[in-house]
Motif scaffolding. Structure first.
Motif, PDB file in Angstrom:
ATOM      1  N   CYS A  26      -0.946  -8.500  -3.421  1.00 54.20           N
ATOM      2  CA  CYS A  26      -0.045  -7.695  -4.256  1.00 54.20           C
ATOM      3  C   CYS A  26      -0.552  -7.612  -5.695  1.00 54.20           C
ATOM      4  O   CYS A  26      -0.438  -6.559  -6.342  1.00 54.20           O
ATOM      5  CB  CYS A  26       1.364  -8.282  -4.219  1.00 54.20           C
ATOM      6  N   THR A  62       0.828  -1.205   0.000  1.00 54.52           N
ATOM      7  CA  THR A  62       0.000   0.000   0.000  1.00 54.52           C
ATOM      8  C   THR A  62       0.862   1.255   0.000  1.00 54.52           C
ATOM      9  O   THR A  62       0.583   2.226  -0.731  1.00 54.52           O
ATOM     10  CB  THR A  62      -0.926  -0.008   1.229  1.00 54.52           C
ATOM     11  N   VAL A  80       2.282   1.832  -3.533  1.00 52.25           N
ATOM     12  CA  VAL A  80       1.289   2.377  -4.465  1.00 52.25           C
ATOM     13  C   VAL A  80       1.053   3.864  -4.197  1.00 52.25           C
ATOM     14  O   VAL A  80       0.988   4.686  -5.121  1.00 52.25           O
ATOM     15  CB  VAL A  80      -0.025   1.581  -4.364  1.00 52.25           C
ATOM     16  N   THR A 108      -3.505  -5.226  -5.751  1.00 50.46           N
ATOM     17  CA  THR A 108      -2.981  -3.860  -5.621  1.00 50.46           C
ATOM     18  C   THR A 108      -2.376  -3.406  -6.939  1.00 50.46           C
ATOM     19  O   THR A 108      -2.549  -2.246  -7.360  1.00 50.46           O
ATOM     20  CB  THR A 108      -1.936  -3.808  -4.494  1.00 50.46           C
TER      21      THR A 108
END
Length: 449
Positions: A193, A147, A150, A196
């Motif tokens: 992952c 997170t 990103v 994401t």
């Protein structure tokens, strides 16, 4: 009968020993195929067959596996975690070089978000938690790292946008290979992952569609290969555990078999007393100790009276019961753990009494004689052909003692005790006779001179 003329009645003893050996061998064979070892072999075969197989063991074996490796695994993960925290924060250098205008966000995400969470998980791992907490905490930490990646690389430029998928690949590599998550948890880390990555690539305004497909495929297939490697690592770890447990079981079984064989080689299977071979070894040890300490040593030869009549009229099984009872009573009459009793052959027994004078040895022999006389015999199963003799078990005892064994051949002690036993039988049985105190030959010669 004197010792040099007596032959050992070994037929029954040999048959009993063979029967006992057969029992032990069959027991060892049955134990080798115990359920736990069969389960281990089954699990080893399942993991070594070359096909994809579930890694988790049966409930009981899985619990044993976790108890064995769980603590060390948690400690290893905590140590590796410290290195990962350090390396993760060192990426601030490259963040500053690539996007200096976002360094404040990088510091916030790496130092103020990821690092505190990582240290909390480190503290949890040091307490050696359950498998669910241990593995789940690493999945949570990898999710936090994904997170943060990103957020950090979101809407910067087309070049920075490619950093996010690469960072996600690196996170998968660390969590699934370096930290070696259990396979089921590694799947969860990979899915997170990949989701994401898909969310980032779908919303990214800088990359072209073909580039997004390429980067998404890179994360997906890289995650698959990492997952395969993770599966292989865990399978090898579990195989090593199974083989170690199997070897431990075999070692325990071999040790037990060796103890059984040692028992066979040193003990009489019928009476559980020491056998003739063990007696000879112990006799040498006690004799040498008596020579070094200059303490007396005594021997008592014991023979069951009229035992041939017992065998001839009541059978060998009844005779065996008589021998067992006499052996048990002999053990009860000993002075302590230092006294040594053995079955010398057939219906004969021998005692070694270290530190016992002739008078003390006579008391031990008399106590044995009276105890056996009072205990009597098992109830006969056939009529008694000689009522005047009956089946009331008695024993005759011959006692010999050496005050100082220096210069004396230890065989003379047994010969003297056996001669005294022969005298007791000649005088009517059910009695104790003693031989003259043994002295070195050199002393006797000086006396003659």
């Amino acid at each position: 009968m004197p010792l040099h003329q007596r032959t050992e009645n070994s037929t029954n003893g040999a048959w009993d020993c063979c029967r006992y050996t057969s029992t032990v061998e069959s027991t060892v064979v049955r134990d080798t195929a115990n359920p736990q070892e069969l389960l281990l072999d089954q699990q080893v075969g399942r993991l070594k067959n070359g096909r994809f197989a579930p890694l988790r063991f049966s409930q009981e074996l899985e619990a044993q596996f976790e108890r064995t490796v769980g603590g060390s695994r948690a400690l290893r993960m905590s140590r590796d975690g410290l290195l990962i925290i350090l390396i993760y924060n060192l990426f601030l250098i490259s963040d500053y070089q690539v996007m200096p205008h976002r360094i404040w966000l990088a510091v916030l995400l790496r130092t103020c978000v990821f690092t505190p969470i990582a240290f909390v998980i480190y503290a949890v791992l040091r307490r050696e938690p359950s498998a669910f907490v241990r593995e789940g905490s690493i999945v949570v930490l990898s999710g936090v790292a994904a997170t943060c990646a990103v957020i950090l690389y979101w809407r910067v430029n087309d070049q920075i946008s490619t950093h996010a998928p690469v960072s996600l690949m690196l996170i998968l590599l660390v969590s699934n290979i370096v930290m070696r998550l259990r396979f089921s948890y590694a799947i969860a880390s990979m899915l997170f992952c990949n989701l994401t990555s898909i969310a980032f690539l779908v919303k990214d305004p800088f990359l072209q569609p073909i580039e997004k497909v390429h980067m998404g495929g890179l994360v997906f297939w890289g995650g698959v290969f990492i997952l395969i490697a993770n599966y292989s690592l865990e399978r090898e770890e579990r195989l090593a555990y199974l083989l170690l447990r199997s070897n431990e079981l075999k070692r325990v079984e071999l040790s037990e078999a060796n103890r059984e064989l040692e028992l066979i080689s040193t003990h009489d299977p019928m009476t559980q007393l020491a056998n003739r071979s063990a007696f000879e070894k112990e006799f040498e040890v006690l004799w040498n100790h008596a020579a070094q300490t200059r303490q007396p040593i005594s021997a008592v030869m014991i023979d069951i009276d009229h035992f041939k009549i017992v065998n001839d009229t009541q059978g060998h099984l009844y005779g065996d019961e008589v021998i067992k009872r006499v052996a048990l009573l002999i053990q009860q009459a000993l002075r302590g753990k230092d006294d040594f009793a053995a079955r010398y052959g057939g219906e004969e027994f021998v005692l070694l009494l270290p530190g016992a004078s002739l008078e003390s040895a006579m008391k031990v022999a008399e106590r044995i004689r009276q105890l056996i006389k009072m205990a009597g015999s098992p109830a006969p199963s056939h009529p008694v052909p000689q009522p005047e003799i009956g089946l009331w078990t008695t024993v005759s005892c011959g006692v010999a003692s050496a005050q100082d064994v220096e210069g004396i051949d230890r065989r003379r002690l047994l010969l003297a005790a056996d001669t005294a036993l022969y005298t007791a039988k000649a005088e009517g049985r059910n009695r104790v006779c003693a031989a003259p105190l043994l002295e070195p030959v050199s002393w006797q010669r000086k006396g003659y001179e």
